[in-house]
Design a protein around this motif. Structure first.
Motif: not given
Ligand SMILES: [Zn+2]
Length: 114
Positions: A3, A6, A19, A23
């Protein structure tokens, strides 16, 4: 694939970049904030330069020492457009106020009547 926001491993389709929606939104908001900040900083510099030109050029034309403009915080890197005239003189404009460099570190400030 991880991702972009994150860094977690993404499960599922290989073309996914985030994800989840949270996000993705967080990432996009940050990108937007950066460009908004950049634009704000550039706009502030242009506005300040413009104000200085306006204050120095009260008569339609003014010959000013470059050092005086430096002292007022004029930033010579920021202008809105460049105009090169047939005689070769090069004016940098900030909206309707323009200037060109003269000899001996003087600057000629003009105003373009639209
Ligand atoms: Zn993420």
């Amino acid at each position: 694939m991880e991702c972009l926001e994150c860094g977690e491993k993404i499960i599922g389709r290989s073309d996914k970049k985030f994800c989840n929606d949270a996000c993705r939104n967080a990432y996009n908001n940050k990108q937007n904030k950066d460009s908004t900040n950049l634009m704000r900083n550039v706009n502030n510099k242009l506005r300040k330069n413009y104000r200085i030109l306006m204050e120095l050029n009260t008569d339609g034309k003014a010959k000013i020492a470059k050092s005086r403009m430096d002292g007022l915080g004029f930033d010579f890197d920021y202008f809105t457009n460049l105009k090169v005239y047939k005689n070769g003189s090069e004016y940098r404009f900030i909206y309707d106020y323009g200037y060109k460099f003269l000899e001996e570190d003087f600057v000629l400030i003009v105003r373009n009547q639209a």
